[in-house]
Scaffold this active site. Structure first.
Site, PDB file in Angstrom:
ATOM      1  N   GLY A  44       7.304  -9.756  -3.844  1.00 27.77           N
ATOM      2  CA  GLY A  44       8.143 -10.956  -3.946  1.00 27.77           C
ATOM      3  C   GLY A  44       7.869 -11.811  -5.177  1.00 27.77           C
ATOM      4  O   GLY A  44       8.805 -12.247  -5.865  1.00 27.77           O
ATOM      5  N   HIS A  52       4.348   4.123  -0.947  1.00 28.16           N
ATOM      6  CA  HIS A  52       4.464   2.731  -0.511  1.00 28.16           C
ATOM      7  C   HIS A  52       4.741   2.710   0.989  1.00 28.16           C
ATOM      8  O   HIS A  52       5.443   3.588   1.505  1.00 28.16           O
ATOM      9  CB  HIS A  52       5.584   2.017  -1.279  1.00 28.16           C
ATOM     10  CG  HIS A  52       5.594   0.547  -1.029  1.00 28.16           C
ATOM     11  ND1 HIS A  52       6.170  -0.003   0.093  1.00 28.16           N
ATOM     12  CD2 HIS A  52       5.072  -0.484  -1.736  1.00 28.16           C
ATOM     13  CE1 HIS A  52       5.997  -1.322   0.057  1.00 28.16           C
ATOM     14  NE2 HIS A  52       5.340  -1.634  -1.048  1.00 28.16           N
ATOM     15  N   SER A 106       1.553  -9.887  -0.081  1.00 32.26           N
ATOM     16  CA  SER A 106       1.726 -11.347  -0.147  1.00 32.26           C
ATOM     17  C   SER A 106       0.869 -12.002  -1.227  1.00 32.26           C
ATOM     18  O   SER A 106       0.321 -13.095  -1.032  1.00 32.26           O
ATOM     19  CB  SER A 106       1.469 -11.983   1.223  1.00 32.26           C
ATOM     20  OG  SER A 106       2.437 -11.527   2.152  1.00 32.26           O
ATOM     21  N   GLU A 136      -2.902  -1.753   0.319  1.00 31.17           N
ATOM     22  CA  GLU A 136      -1.896  -2.706   0.781  1.00 31.17           C
ATOM     23  C   GLU A 136      -1.830  -2.670   2.304  1.00 31.17           C
ATOM     24  O   GLU A 136      -1.128  -1.818   2.879  1.00 31.17           O
ATOM     25  CB  GLU A 136      -0.513  -2.330   0.236  1.00 31.17           C
ATOM     26  CG  GLU A 136      -0.376  -2.397  -1.256  1.00 31.17           C
ATOM     27  CD  GLU A 136       1.066  -2.646  -1.671  1.00 31.17           C
ATOM     28  OE1 GLU A 136       1.314  -3.649  -2.351  1.00 31.17           O
ATOM     29  OE2 GLU A 136       1.959  -1.859  -1.290  1.00 31.17           O
ATOM     30  N   ASN A 173       6.354  -4.885  -8.208  1.00 32.41           N
ATOM     31  CA  ASN A 173       7.202  -3.908  -7.519  1.00 32.41           C
ATOM     32  C   ASN A 173       8.485  -4.629  -7.125  1.00 32.41           C
ATOM     33  O   ASN A 173       8.488  -5.443  -6.211  1.00 32.41           O
ATOM     34  CB  ASN A 173       6.467  -3.382  -6.271  1.00 32.41           C
ATOM     35  CG  ASN A 173       7.358  -2.511  -5.408  1.00 32.41           C
ATOM     36  OD1 ASN A 173       8.417  -2.055  -5.831  1.00 32.41           O
ATOM     37  ND2 ASN A 173       6.921  -2.268  -4.169  1.00 32.41           N
ATOM     38  N   GLY A 190       5.016  -8.610   2.441  1.00 36.93           N
ATOM     39  CA  GLY A 190       6.242  -9.382   2.668  1.00 36.93           C
ATOM     40  C   GLY A 190       6.154 -10.344   3.829  1.00 36.93           C
ATOM     41  O   GLY A 190       7.176 -10.875   4.283  1.00 36.93           O
ATOM     42  N   LYS A 250      11.155  -3.429  -5.825  1.00 37.01           N
ATOM     43  CA  LYS A 250      11.860  -2.862  -4.662  1.00 37.01           C
ATOM     44  C   LYS A 250      13.350  -2.733  -5.009  1.00 37.01           C
ATOM     45  O   LYS A 250      13.678  -2.463  -6.158  1.00 37.01           O
ATOM     46  CB  LYS A 250      11.614  -3.717  -3.416  1.00 37.01           C
ATOM     47  CG  LYS A 250      10.119  -3.987  -3.223  1.00 37.01           C
ATOM     48  CD  LYS A 250       9.743  -4.548  -1.894  1.00 37.01           C
ATOM     49  CE  LYS A 250       8.230  -4.716  -1.845  1.00 37.01           C
ATOM     50  NZ  LYS A 250       7.710  -5.126  -0.568  1.00 37.01           N
ATOM     51  N   GLU A 289       6.722   1.105   2.730  1.00 33.77           N
ATOM     52  CA  GLU A 289       8.152   1.120   3.089  1.00 33.77           C
ATOM     53  C   GLU A 289       8.694   2.542   3.034  1.00 33.77           C
ATOM     54  O   GLU A 289       9.554   2.921   3.829  1.00 33.77           O
ATOM     55  CB  GLU A 289       8.935   0.170   2.164  1.00 33.77           C
ATOM     56  CG  GLU A 289       8.714  -1.285   2.566  1.00 33.77           C
ATOM     57  CD  GLU A 289       8.817  -2.281   1.422  1.00 33.77           C
ATOM     58  OE1 GLU A 289       9.399  -1.953   0.373  1.00 33.77           O
ATOM     59  OE2 GLU A 289       8.305  -3.407   1.577  1.00 33.77           O
TER      60      GLU A 289
HETATM   61  P1  PGA Z   1       4.790  -8.529  -1.281  1.00 40.22           P
HETATM   62  O1  PGA Z   1       4.984  -6.945  -1.468  1.00 40.22           O
HETATM   63  O2  PGA Z   1       3.980  -9.006  -2.460  1.00 40.22           O
HETATM   64  O3  PGA Z   1       6.170  -9.096  -1.273  1.00 40.22           O
HETATM   65  O4  PGA Z   1       4.050  -8.719   0.007  1.00 40.22           O
HETATM   66  C1  PGA Z   1       3.944  -6.126  -1.934  1.00 40.22           C
HETATM   67  C2  PGA Z   1       4.398  -4.691  -1.998  1.00 40.22           C
HETATM   68  O5  PGA Z   1       5.212  -4.280  -1.174  1.00 40.22           O
HETATM   69  O6  PGA Z   1       3.928  -3.930  -2.863  1.00 40.22           O
END
Ligand code: PGA
Length: 260
Positions: A236, A96, A214, A168, A11, A174, A13, A98
């Site tokens: 990330g 998601h 993460s 998640e 992803n 993140g 983003k 976010e």
């Molecule tokens: P992250 O993000 O691997 O940076 O923690 C995961 C996601 O938001 O799907």
């Protein structure tokens, strides 16, 4: 015996211009050419077409990170599923955290988006997960149940089979603080039990559930080895072809999980 495909999804983003996306796919192609699992990349809207063009004929599947629930209409700044399909998207991340937290998306809206995505032929990759506060208060399980019940309300068993889920935990996204494989496994089992109760056992055994939050090349294997974790959703660590392909190529990944 049931088989579940393993999917490693990135992803991006709001990262990567068209040019950066093209360079990335060019580098990723040879690195994952022998991968024995689904290789998904959810890219920014502007990069969908160029990324899908570059990925044509390979095992890389390009998708989007959001869409509107209407077919089309006077919704300034929104994007329709039919437009994503035309650009070459095969799947779309929906719900998601976010989107839920920053843009106020509710389970009800995500439910409408899931229905629209299926109607337009896009595979929904639906995210669920509890916040730190909910976990600390002992409400993590209850939260998952609420999200699954509401986001998938009135989805037929046939359509449910077309979806992918991603557990998640919001506190792990993140933050560098991934869940433990044991906790994630427990939550995935819970999701499966719930799906078995709400739809049926066959769908529960077949639906792919990814872990996200993460994930790194270092911790990915221990998540993927859990019996109810069918892959990972990576933020990330999906931004460089090296780290992402390392996760994809984790040696024990099999194309399918065999469940008796
Ligand atoms: P992250 O993000 O691997 O940076 O923690 C995961 C996601 O938001 O799907």
């Amino acid at each position: 015996m049931t088989e579940r495909p393993v999917v490693i999804a990135g992803n991006w983003k709001m990262y990567k211009t068209i040019e950066e996306a093209q360079v990335f796919i060019e580098k990723l192609k040879p690195a994952v050419a022998k991968a024995d699992c689904g290789v998904y990349l959810a890219v920014p809207f502007t990069a969908i077409k160029p990324a899908a063009d570059k990925a044509a004929g390979t095992n890389i599947v390009v998708g989007a990170q959001n869409m509107n629930d209407a077919r089309e209409g006077a919704f300034t700044g929104e994007i329709a599923g039919i437009m994503l399909v035309e650009a070459g998207a095969k799947f779309v991340i929906l719900g998601h955290s976010e989107r839920r937290r920053i843009f106020g998306e509710t389970n009800e809206l995500i439910n409408k988006k899931i229905k629209r995505a299926i109607k337009e032929g896009l595979q929904p990759l639906v995210c669920i997960g509890e916040t730190a506060k909910e976990r600390d208060a002992g409400h993590a399980e209850q939260k998952l149940e609420e999200q699954i019940t509401q986001t998938f309300a009135e989805i037929s068993p046939e359509d449910m089979q077309k979806c992918l889920l991603a557990y998640e935990p919001v506190w792990a996204i993140g933050t560098g603080k991934a869940s433990t494989p044991e906790n994630a496994q427990q939550m995935h089992t819970l999701c499966r039990e719930l799906i078995g109760r709400l739809w049926n056992e066959e769908i529960a055994a077949k639906i792919g559930i990814l872990y996200g939050g993460s994930v790194t090349p270092r911790n990915a294997p221990e998540f993927i080895e859990q019996p109810d974790i069918d892959g990972v959703l990576v933020g990330g660590a999906s931004l460089t072809p090296e780290t992402f392909s390392e996760i994809v190529n984790y040696q024990t990944i099999k194309k399918v999980k065999e469940v008796t």
